[in-house]
Design an enzyme around this catalytic site. Structure first.
Site, PDB file in Angstrom:
ATOM      1  CG  HIS A   1      -3.981   4.482  -1.108  1.00  0.00           C
ATOM      2  ND1 HIS A   1      -3.099   3.444  -1.017  1.00  0.00           N
ATOM      3  CD2 HIS A   1      -4.046   4.784  -2.434  1.00  0.00           C
ATOM      4  CE1 HIS A   1      -2.661   3.128  -2.229  1.00  0.00           C
ATOM      5  NE2 HIS A   1      -3.222   3.925  -3.106  1.00  0.00           N
TER       6      HIS A   1
ATOM      7  CG  ASP B   1      -1.876   1.161   1.202  1.00  0.00           C
ATOM      8  OD1 ASP B   1      -1.475   2.269   0.755  1.00  0.00           O
ATOM      9  OD2 ASP B   1      -3.035   0.985   1.587  1.00  0.00           O
ATOM     10  CG  HIS B   2       1.735   4.093  -3.332  1.00  0.00           C
ATOM     11  ND1 HIS B   2       0.503   3.808  -3.833  1.00  0.00           N
ATOM     12  CD2 HIS B   2       1.913   5.412  -3.534  1.00  0.00           C
ATOM     13  CE1 HIS B   2      -0.040   4.904  -4.303  1.00  0.00           C
ATOM     14  NE2 HIS B   2       0.793   5.912  -4.147  1.00  0.00           N
TER      15      HIS B   2
HETATM   16  C1  BG6 Z   1      -2.995   4.415  -6.794  1.00  0.00           C
HETATM   17  C2  BG6 Z   1      -4.318   4.428  -7.502  1.00  0.00           C
HETATM   18  O1  BG6 Z   1      -2.994   3.450  -5.771  1.00  0.00           O
HETATM   19  O2  BG6 Z   1      -2.728   5.688  -6.239  1.00  0.00           O
HETATM   20  C3  BG6 Z   1      -4.359   5.529  -8.539  1.00  0.00           C
HETATM   21  O3  BG6 Z   1      -4.547   3.175  -8.121  1.00  0.00           O
HETATM   22  C4  BG6 Z   1      -3.946   6.860  -7.952  1.00  0.00           C
HETATM   23  O4  BG6 Z   1      -5.648   5.623  -9.129  1.00  0.00           O
HETATM   24  C5  BG6 Z   1      -2.634   6.715  -7.204  1.00  0.00           C
HETATM   25  O5  BG6 Z   1      -3.812   7.793  -9.002  1.00  0.00           O
HETATM   26  C6  BG6 Z   1      -2.251   7.994  -6.505  1.00  0.00           C
HETATM   27  O6  BG6 Z   1      -1.007   7.865  -5.884  1.00  0.00           O
HETATM   28  P1  BG6 Z   1      -0.222   9.155  -5.396  1.00  0.00           P
HETATM   29  O7  BG6 Z   1       0.972   8.594  -4.681  1.00  0.00           O
HETATM   30  O8  BG6 Z   1       0.122   9.946  -6.624  1.00  0.00           O
HETATM   31  O9  BG6 Z   1      -1.147   9.896  -4.505  1.00  0.00           O
END
Ligand code: BG6
Length: 512
Positions: free
Chosen positions: A266, A203-204
């Site tokens: 997230h 979950d980045h």
């Molecule tokens: C991803 C989603 O997990 O997170 C995308 O699948 C989204 O739809 C992205 O655009 C957003 O990541 P960040 O790090 O740019 O907020």
């Protein structure tokens, strides 16, 4: 950290001295789905950035696996281009030359036994040439439908086997299922082959510095935690707004939608970190235990029609340009009911939070890109000022700015200079860019390094994933059964229905 009076140094904690760099031991990374967007924009650049920061071992190896007819050199060229375009740190030829020594490409499809045999041989060859010691992580940057076959192939070809004393790990990208049932099936498939401590679910958001800082803010300080309760907090707003549309991701996005794409993972993780109790330590088990407890305590609103909203972006203006609506996007069914915006009201049913709403919202094509957690406090119980003095005084708030302008803001009332007693909202700001000289690592840098180190703190566990689906499933089912998504013009802050949802509670969304 200075020990508090009376406490001696703790030898266990000192073993993980934070002043020592955390450098991965001999190891390699195999990426499945290496020709995809994620790999090119995030994974390859992150590997290079780690190498550039001296955090990878000298013989680190990177193996790409895909259908494309590439030789090792073509793969290396791809990585090179991706790094040049997307890496965070400057390009240094000597780092690149060392990294390239360990790059290999294996051509094949996921059901191709010969290709997996070649992968096994490649790993053996790298162990000899690069000293990787048999330690490999397999990164599944592939569509969920391909998870089971790749996992099974890894088992069949002995690639998950750790019996020789080396380690093997599986890294799994979201989406982890599309509802509770499919997530349980997927967990069963993965856990048939890999032990729980071999599995790292990405979950980045948990890799972002500002998200990890929630724990520091809450538990390393004394001034916030005493008021972090229903006695002082009016409500919490968690916003993840994006200005982009779905771009070229119709195939993935349609049928999934905003809530499954980011609330299930997230936003519920942000809620868990904001609402959980202090863990006994920061090791993976203790953290997971607290997050699991709080996710288990999440309560859905009784009336899902009133307290949730789903919507789609219509045509509008974004950054001075005219943009099309979701239903006109390439590859989207003109009758699609997929949500590109979702807002939900949740409660956390425990002593600390009873009665405090947590409003979560996310959307594509909103006013601007911003992710924040706003803890909004109750008004002072009594005001000695007359009404006209405080017309421009809002509610106190502590806002964790996750991105893009990373930091923390405290909103409170202050006297406006002058002869009358007028009180107005002001902000006190902490900005990463001003307080620290080093730029924050990308989330994927941190997460890939943690996988190689076997550090599972920042990876959601099976129970967390399943609990999150338990929260979302009834909402998705309700939306499926009832009506059509609301509409909002691109470039705005979402549908009127979402504003009304908060207005009914006497509140309003922040305009970050
Ligand atoms: C991803 C989603 O997990 O997170 C995308 O699948 C989204 O739809 C992205 O655009 C957003 O990541 P960040 O790090 O740019 O907020």
């Amino acid at each position: 950290m200075t020990p508090s009076p009376g406490t001696g140094a703790n030898p266990l904690r000192d073993a993980a001295d934070r002043r020592l760099p955390r450098i991965a031991g001999p190891s390699g990374l195999v990426i499945f789905g290496v020709t995809g967007d994620l790999s090119r924009k995030k994974l390859m650049p992150a590997v290079y950035d780690l190498a550039n920061r001296g955090l990878l071992p000298p013989g680190f190896s990177l193996v790409g696996f895909a259908r494309r007819e590439w030789a090792n050199e073509d793969f290396a060229q791809e990585v090179h281009d991706a790094v040049k375009e997307h890496a965070r740190t400057p390009f240094r030829e000597e780092v690149w030359q060392q990294l390239i020594q360990g790059m290999r490409f294996v051509q094949g499809t996921f059901d191709d036994d010969d290709a997996f045999e070649r992968l096994r041989e490649t790993i053996g060859e790298l162990d000899k040439a690069q000293g990787t010691g048999g330690n490999f992580a397999f990164y599944l940057s592939v569509p969920p439908s391909a998870f089971p076959v790749v996992i099974q192939q890894l088992k069949k070809h002995g690639l998950a086997d750790q019996s020789s004393g080396s380690w093997r790990r599986a890294v799994i990208e979201k989406p982890f299922g599309h509802d509770l049932k499919s997530a349980e099936e997927l967990n069963a498939t993965v856990e048939e082959v890999f032990a729980p401590d071999q599995v790292f679910r990405i979950d980045h958001y948990l890799g972002k510095e500002t998200v990890q800082n929630i724990l520091a803010l809450r538990f390393a300080n004394q001034m916030f935690e005493p008021i972090w309760t229903r006695s002082f907090v009016d409500h919490v707003q968690i916003t993840m707004a994006e200005d982009i549309g779905i771009g070229g991701r119709a195939g993935y996005y349609d049928g999934i939608g905003a809530a499954r794409d980011v609330i299930q993972n997230h936003l519920l993780q942000l809620l868990a970190l904001t609402a959980m109790e202090e863990p006994a330590s920061f090791d993976a088990d203790a953290l997971a235990a607290e997050k699991t407890k709080v996710l288990g305590a999440v309560k859905l609103p009784k009336d899902l029609g009133r307290d949730t909203v789903f919507a789609q972006y219509a045509a509008g203006w974004q950054g001075g340009e005219k943009v099309i609506g979701y239903l006109e996007e390439d590859g989207i069914d003109a009758k699609s009911k997929t949500d590109t915006y979702a807002a939900v009201k949740l409660e956390v049913d425990n002593r600390r939070w009873a009665g405090v709403p947590f409003y979560l919202r996310t959307g594509k094509r909103l006013g601007r890109r911003v992710t924040e957690i706003a803890v909004v406090f109750q008004r002072a119980p009594h005001s000695p000022f007359d009404h006209t003095s405080t017309e421009e005084l809002g509610q106190n708030a502590l806002v964790i700015r996750v991105q893009p302008d990373e930091g923390v803001t405290v909103r409170f009332g202050s006297k406006v200079p002058g002869t009358s007693m007028e009180v107005r909202d002001v902000s006190m700001d902490f900005a990463y860019g001003e307080s620290f000289t080093e730029s924050s690592p990308e989330a994927y840098e941190r997460l890939i390094l943690d996988v190689l180190l076997g550090d599972a703190n920042l990876f959601p566990r099976t129970e967390e994933v399943e609990l999150s689906w338990k929260i979302l499933d009834p909402i998705e089912e309700y939306w499926e059964k009832h009506g059509k998504p609301a509409q909002y013009p691109s470039g705005t802050w979402g549908p009127a229905e979402a504003d009304e949802m908060l207005e009914r509670n006497g509140r309003s969304w922040r305009r970050p």
